[in-house]
Design an enzyme around this catalytic site. Structure first.
Site, PDB file in Angstrom:
ATOM      1  N   TYR A  61      11.120  -1.204  -5.598  1.00 60.67           N
ATOM      2  CA  TYR A  61       9.674  -1.340  -5.427  1.00 60.67           C
ATOM      3  C   TYR A  61       8.978   0.002  -5.640  1.00 60.67           C
ATOM      4  O   TYR A  61       7.982   0.100  -6.370  1.00 60.67           O
ATOM      5  CB  TYR A  61       9.364  -1.890  -4.043  1.00 60.67           C
ATOM      6  CG  TYR A  61       7.904  -2.202  -3.800  1.00 60.67           C
ATOM      7  CD1 TYR A  61       7.390  -3.455  -4.114  1.00 60.67           C
ATOM      8  CD2 TYR A  61       7.045  -1.251  -3.258  1.00 60.67           C
ATOM      9  CE1 TYR A  61       6.046  -3.745  -3.897  1.00 60.67           C
ATOM     10  CE2 TYR A  61       5.709  -1.532  -3.040  1.00 60.67           C
ATOM     11  CZ  TYR A  61       5.222  -2.785  -3.365  1.00 60.67           C
ATOM     12  OH  TYR A  61       3.895  -3.067  -3.146  1.00 60.67           O
TER      13      TYR A  61
ATOM     14  N   LYS B 169       6.366   0.972  -8.673  1.00 59.88           N
ATOM     15  CA  LYS B 169       4.982   1.323  -8.365  1.00 59.88           C
ATOM     16  C   LYS B 169       4.655   2.760  -8.800  1.00 59.88           C
ATOM     17  O   LYS B 169       3.515   3.050  -9.181  1.00 59.88           O
ATOM     18  CB  LYS B 169       4.711   1.146  -6.872  1.00 59.88           C
ATOM     19  CG  LYS B 169       4.766  -0.301  -6.404  1.00 59.88           C
ATOM     20  CD  LYS B 169       3.746  -1.182  -7.110  1.00 59.88           C
ATOM     21  CE  LYS B 169       3.743  -2.605  -6.575  1.00 59.88           C
ATOM     22  NZ  LYS B 169       2.767  -3.478  -7.251  1.00 59.88           N
TER      23      LYS B 169
END
Length: 272
Positions: A179, A183
């Site tokens: 993640y 990002k």
């Protein structure tokens, strides 16, 4: 300061402030424009779809859950459409963009909001299939969205894109390597595209929410909820409507000199 445990008062206060800010900016109007919002079936995506429709946009509410996307489109009105999209599948994303063009004749705005959290594990034990899934949805899916939407937005006379990042676009956290990597990469992808399309009439930015008060978080035990809240110097979690307010501003003509930027809506989470 409002007590942390008084959740309903916090939400009411945040909602009132958001309404005041959004209602005072006439340049937030999107009359005659088409906007696609992915991950629009709930939460932040649904709030953005709702706000855009209220300000005149014809919204395409796109989500993996076609039924919920249809419900959002029915709710927000203004000729809103819905479609099923798997953002990890380039063909599915291409079909979403084609639908917007076919049904409305133009495309002016895209919000790449769809994403997943993925497995929680340290890097040396992170499941490979989990890594691939998170990168496919949270990074490749954003690339696919821009890849197919940018030519159509340029063709329609210009517009803007917001890619939904996170506080974890700028800081790390344990056991969420995929993640965090996706990002972080989102910012580089956005900045490169912003440079390429700056003189082609398309602005592209990233929004980075902190922890947002969703039903999932609201269901946490009081001590865990308070622990998350304490990470935000402002003294509460954010709301989907607050993320939408920033997103709609960046999409709007009021932000005409803003591109290639990363904008936090995190209650001070990243300030310390």
């Amino acid at each position: 300061m409002i007590a942390i445990k008084d959740r309903s008062a916090v939400r009411a206060h945040a909602g009132a402030m958001t309404a005041i800010i959004m209602g005072c900016i006439d340049m937030h109007k999107f009359d005659g424009r088409t906007a696609i919002v992915t991950g629009a079936a709930s939460g932040i995506g649904a709030a953005i779809a709702r706000d855009l429709a209220q300000r005149g946009a014809r919204v395409v509410a796109a989500d993996l859950d076609a039924d919920k996307a249809r419900s959002v489109a029915d709710e927000i009105g203004n000729g809103a459409l819905s479609c099923r999209v798997d953002t990890a599948d380039a063909d599915s994303v291409a079909e979403m963009v084609a639908l917007a063009m076919d049904r409305t004749g133009a495309l002016h705005h895209l919000v790449n909001n769809a994403g997943i959290g993925g497995p929680q594990a340290i890097v040396g034990e992170y499941p490979l299939d989990g890594w691939r899934q998170v990168i496919d949805i949270n990074l490749n899916g954003v690339f696919y969205g821009m890849r197919f939407a940018l030519p159509r937005i340029e063709e329609s006379g210009g517009g803007s894109i917001v890619n939904m990042g996170s506080i974890l676009s700028s800081v790390g956290i344990a056991e969420s390597a995929a993640y965090v990597a996706a990002k972080h990469a989102l910012i580089g992808l956005t900045r490169s595209a912003a440079i390429e399309y700056g003189q082609r009439g398309v602005r592209i930015n990233v929004v980075g929410p902190g922890f947002i008060d969703t039903p999932l978080l609201s269901a946490l035990p009081e001590d865990r909820y308070a622990g998350l809240t304490a990470l935000h110097p402002i003294g509460r979690l954010g709301t989907s409507e607050e993320v939408s307010a920033l997103t709609c501003f960046l999409l709007s003509d009021a932000a005409s000199f803003i591109t290639g930027s990363y904008h936090l809506v995190d209650g001070g989470y990243t300030a310390p």
